[in-house]
Design a protein around this motif. Structure first.
Motif, PDB file in Angstrom:
ATOM      1  N   MET A   1       4.783  10.011  -9.163  1.00  0.00           N
ATOM      2  CA  MET A   1       4.365   9.743  -7.805  1.00  0.00           C
ATOM      3  C   MET A   1       5.249   8.645  -7.230  1.00  0.00           C
ATOM      4  N   THR A   2       5.532   8.769  -5.973  1.00  0.00           N
ATOM      5  CA  THR A   2       6.328   7.777  -5.263  1.00  0.00           C
ATOM      6  C   THR A   2       5.476   7.180  -4.154  1.00  0.00           C
ATOM      7  N   TYR A   3       5.510   5.854  -4.030  1.00  0.00           N
ATOM      8  CA  TYR A   3       4.737   5.145  -3.014  1.00  0.00           C
ATOM      9  C   TYR A   3       5.689   4.472  -2.039  1.00  0.00           C
ATOM     10  N   VAL A  10       0.473   1.028   1.410  1.00  0.00           N
ATOM     11  CA  VAL A  10       1.434   2.029   0.949  1.00  0.00           C
ATOM     12  C   VAL A  10       0.863   3.419   1.195  1.00  0.00           C
ATOM     13  N   ARG A  11       1.734   4.409   1.121  1.00  0.00           N
ATOM     14  CA  ARG A  11       1.293   5.798   1.224  1.00  0.00           C
ATOM     15  C   ARG A  11       2.059   6.617   0.210  1.00  0.00           C
ATOM     16  N   THR A  12       1.458   7.740  -0.156  1.00  0.00           N
ATOM     17  CA  THR A  12       2.110   8.669  -1.067  1.00  0.00           C
ATOM     18  C   THR A  12       1.753  10.085  -0.648  1.00  0.00           C
ATOM     19  N   GLU A  13       2.626  11.011  -0.959  1.00  0.00           N
ATOM     20  CA  GLU A  13       2.376  12.432  -0.700  1.00  0.00           C
ATOM     21  C   GLU A  13       1.997  13.088  -2.019  1.00  0.00           C
ATOM     22  N   LEU A  14       0.848  13.725  -2.011  1.00  0.00           N
ATOM     23  CA  LEU A  14       0.386  14.459  -3.179  1.00  0.00           C
ATOM     24  C   LEU A  14       0.228  15.923  -2.795  1.00  0.00           C
ATOM     25  N   GLU A  18      -1.531  13.622   2.143  1.00  0.00           N
ATOM     26  CA  GLU A  18      -1.083  12.228   2.173  1.00  0.00           C
ATOM     27  C   GLU A  18      -2.237  11.295   1.809  1.00  0.00           C
ATOM     28  N   ASN A  20      -3.226   7.260   1.899  1.00  0.00           N
ATOM     29  CA  ASN A  20      -2.920   5.913   2.374  1.00  0.00           C
ATOM     30  C   ASN A  20      -3.786   4.913   1.634  1.00  0.00           C
TER      31      ASN A  20
END
Length: 130
Positions: A1-3, A10-14, A18, A20
């Protein structure tokens, strides 16, 4: 996972969408909420799967999580109390308690926090008539 950093948090796409995360819940989920949710959701899911495999006639199941935090230790989570409310037909309380203990042993999130966060579980059984 990338934040990725954003103005607040921060946010990440799963794969589901998304996510947050922020210390202020007006900008996203707070980290402690995600940790507690992970423990509660994992434990509930494992418990439900065990009951389904044993053909327990569930009508509904809810889980309530209460959290104790220590403000003197960076607001660390000290204890998570999970209360399962199980509604169903011909429910055997002894069998339900045994399965709750089995679910605890097979929940990866509960096992991950063992030794650092106390996990307390209780069961509220509501018998429905057919």
């Amino acid at each position: 996972m990338t934040y990725m950093m954003k103005d607040q948090g921060v946010r990440t796409e799963l794969s589901y969408g998304e996510l947050n995360i922020a210390g202020d819940e007006t900008y996203g989920f707070r980290p402690y909420q995600l940790l507690v949710s992970s423990v509660a959701a994992c434990s509930s899911s494992v418990f439900r799967k065990i009951l389904e495999k044993q053909r327990v006639q569930l009508a509904d199941m809810t889980t309530t999580a209460e959290v104790e935090r220590n403000p003197d230790e960076a607001n660390r989570i000290e204890k998570i109390s999970l209360e399962y409310t199980v509604k169903g037909y011909d429910l055997d309380p002894e069998k339900l308690h045994k399965n709750m203990a089995l679910a605890r042993k097979n929940c990866s999130m509960v096992r991950s926090v063992e030794g650092s966060i106390e996990i307390e579980e209780s069961l509220n059984i509501i018998q429905l008539s057919q």
